[in-house]
Design a protein around this motif. Sequence first.
Motif, short mmCIF file in Angstrom:
data_model
loop_
_atom_site.label_atom_id
_atom_site.label_comp_id
_atom_site.label_asym_id
_atom_site.label_seq_id
_atom_site.Cartn_x
_atom_site.Cartn_y
_atom_site.Cartn_z
N VAL A 13 0.85 -1.20 0.00
CA VAL A 13 0.00 0.00 0.00
C VAL A 13 0.88 1.25 0.00
CG1 VAL A 13 -1.62 1.39 1.38
CG2 VAL A 13 -2.04 -1.05 1.05
N ALA A 14 1.86 1.29 0.89
CA ALA A 14 2.75 2.45 0.98
C ALA A 14 3.47 2.69 -0.36
CB ALA A 14 3.76 2.27 2.10
N TYR A 15 4.01 1.63 -0.94
CA TYR A 15 4.74 1.78 -2.20
C TYR A 15 3.83 2.28 -3.32
CZ TYR A 15 6.94 0.84 -6.62
OH TYR A 15 7.42 0.99 -7.89
N TYR A 16 2.66 1.64 -3.47
CA TYR A 16 1.80 2.00 -4.60
C TYR A 16 1.15 3.37 -4.43
CZ TYR A 16 2.54 -2.62 -6.51
OH TYR A 16 3.11 -3.74 -7.05
N VAL A 17 0.87 3.80 -3.21
CA VAL A 17 0.36 5.15 -3.01
C VAL A 17 1.44 6.17 -3.38
CG1 VAL A 17 -0.35 6.84 -1.25
CG2 VAL A 17 -1.42 4.59 -1.33
N PHE A 18 2.66 5.93 -2.90
CA PHE A 18 3.77 6.84 -3.19
C PHE A 18 4.08 6.85 -4.69
CE2 PHE A 18 8.36 7.55 -3.75
CZ PHE A 18 8.45 8.84 -3.23
N SER A 19 4.27 5.69 -5.26
CA SER A 19 4.65 5.58 -6.67
C SER A 19 3.53 6.05 -7.60
CB SER A 19 5.02 4.13 -6.99
OG SER A 19 5.32 3.97 -8.35
N GLY A 20 2.31 5.62 -7.32
CA GLY A 20 1.18 6.03 -8.16
C GLY A 20 0.95 7.53 -8.12
N SER A 21 1.04 8.12 -6.93
CA SER A 21 0.86 9.57 -6.79
C SER A 21 1.95 10.32 -7.54
CB SER A 21 0.90 9.97 -5.32
OG SER A 21 -0.11 9.35 -4.60
N ALA A 22 3.18 9.85 -7.43
CA ALA A 22 4.29 10.51 -8.12
C ALA A 22 4.13 10.43 -9.64
CB ALA A 22 5.62 9.88 -7.69
N LYS A 23 3.63 9.31 -10.12
CA LYS A 23 3.40 9.16 -11.57
C LYS A 23 2.31 10.11 -12.04
CE LYS A 23 4.96 4.42 -12.25
NZ LYS A 23 5.18 3.77 -10.96
N VAL A 24 1.20 10.15 -11.31
CA VAL A 24 0.08 11.02 -11.70
C VAL A 24 0.51 12.49 -11.62
CG1 VAL A 24 -2.22 11.80 -11.02
CG2 VAL A 24 -1.70 9.35 -11.08
N ALA A 25 1.28 12.84 -10.59
CA ALA A 25 1.70 14.23 -10.40
C ALA A 25 2.78 14.65 -11.40
CB ALA A 25 2.22 14.42 -8.97
N GLY A 26 3.40 13.69 -12.06
CA GLY A 26 4.42 14.01 -13.06
C GLY A 26 5.80 14.28 -12.47
N ALA A 27 6.15 13.54 -11.42
CA ALA A 27 7.48 13.69 -10.82
C ALA A 27 8.56 13.46 -11.88
CB ALA A 27 7.65 12.70 -9.67
N VAL A 46 -1.83 6.90 -16.63
CA VAL A 46 -2.69 5.71 -16.54
C VAL A 46 -2.08 4.71 -15.57
CG1 VAL A 46 -3.56 3.71 -17.82
CG2 VAL A 46 -3.73 6.00 -18.81
N THR A 47 -0.78 4.49 -15.67
CA THR A 47 -0.09 3.56 -14.78
C THR A 47 -0.21 4.03 -13.32
OG1 THR A 47 1.48 3.01 -16.52
CG2 THR A 47 2.13 2.45 -14.28
N GLY A 48 -0.09 5.32 -13.09
CA GLY A 48 -0.26 5.86 -11.74
C GLY A 48 -1.64 5.58 -11.19
N PHE A 49 -2.68 5.78 -12.02
CA PHE A 49 -4.04 5.50 -11.56
C PHE A 49 -4.26 4.00 -11.33
CE2 PHE A 49 -5.24 9.79 -13.21
CZ PHE A 49 -5.69 10.29 -12.00
N VAL A 50 -3.64 3.17 -12.16
CA VAL A 50 -3.73 1.71 -11.97
C VAL A 50 -3.14 1.35 -10.60
CG1 VAL A 50 -2.73 -0.50 -12.74
CG2 VAL A 50 -3.82 1.05 -14.40
N GLN A 51 -2.01 1.95 -10.26
CA GLN A 51 -1.38 1.67 -8.98
C GLN A 51 -2.21 2.20 -7.81
OE1 GLN A 51 2.64 3.17 -9.41
NE2 GLN A 51 3.34 1.16 -10.12
N LEU A 52 -2.78 3.38 -7.97
CA LEU A 52 -3.62 3.94 -6.89
C LEU A 52 -4.88 3.11 -6.69
CD1 LEU A 52 -3.19 7.75 -7.62
CD2 LEU A 52 -2.28 6.47 -5.67
N LEU A 53 -5.47 2.63 -7.77
CA LEU A 53 -6.64 1.76 -7.66
C LEU A 53 -6.27 0.45 -6.96
CD1 LEU A 53 -9.61 1.28 -8.33
CD2 LEU A 53 -8.88 0.35 -10.52
#
Length: 121
Positions: A13-27, A46-53
């Motif tokens: 959960v911690a990894y995918y919230v961090f990684s997905g958020s960073a992808k969506v935010a455009g880090a 899209v990958t970020g939203f997949v991870q957040l879901l």
Amino acid sequence: MTIVSIVVQSLLVAYYVFSGSAKVAGAKYWTDMFAHLGLPQWFRVVTGFVQLLGAAALVVGYWYAGANAWAGIWLGITMLAAFFVHVNAKDPIGKSSPALVFAVLNAVVISLNASDMTNLF
């Protein structure tokens, strides 16, 4: 639900919230990584939203263990695809192995919760 399952689930959960958020935010790290891999930037989002879901499904899994197994499948396939994209780009093992490690952690979650897959709620 076992302690091992909760610990691995929480790590994911911690990894995918961090990684997905960073992808969506455009880090920058992720925009550079997707450019290096030859993937379009819309696919990063899209990958970020997949991870957040998937992370949301893992959170639901604290109450309904069946959700963990389905989230593990969803995210495990995502991580296997990421691993093969890195291999295809001829990335060194240091860049490709994290995706494989997370695929294995998802497989652990699947195996620990597979018996509950038919009991979502």
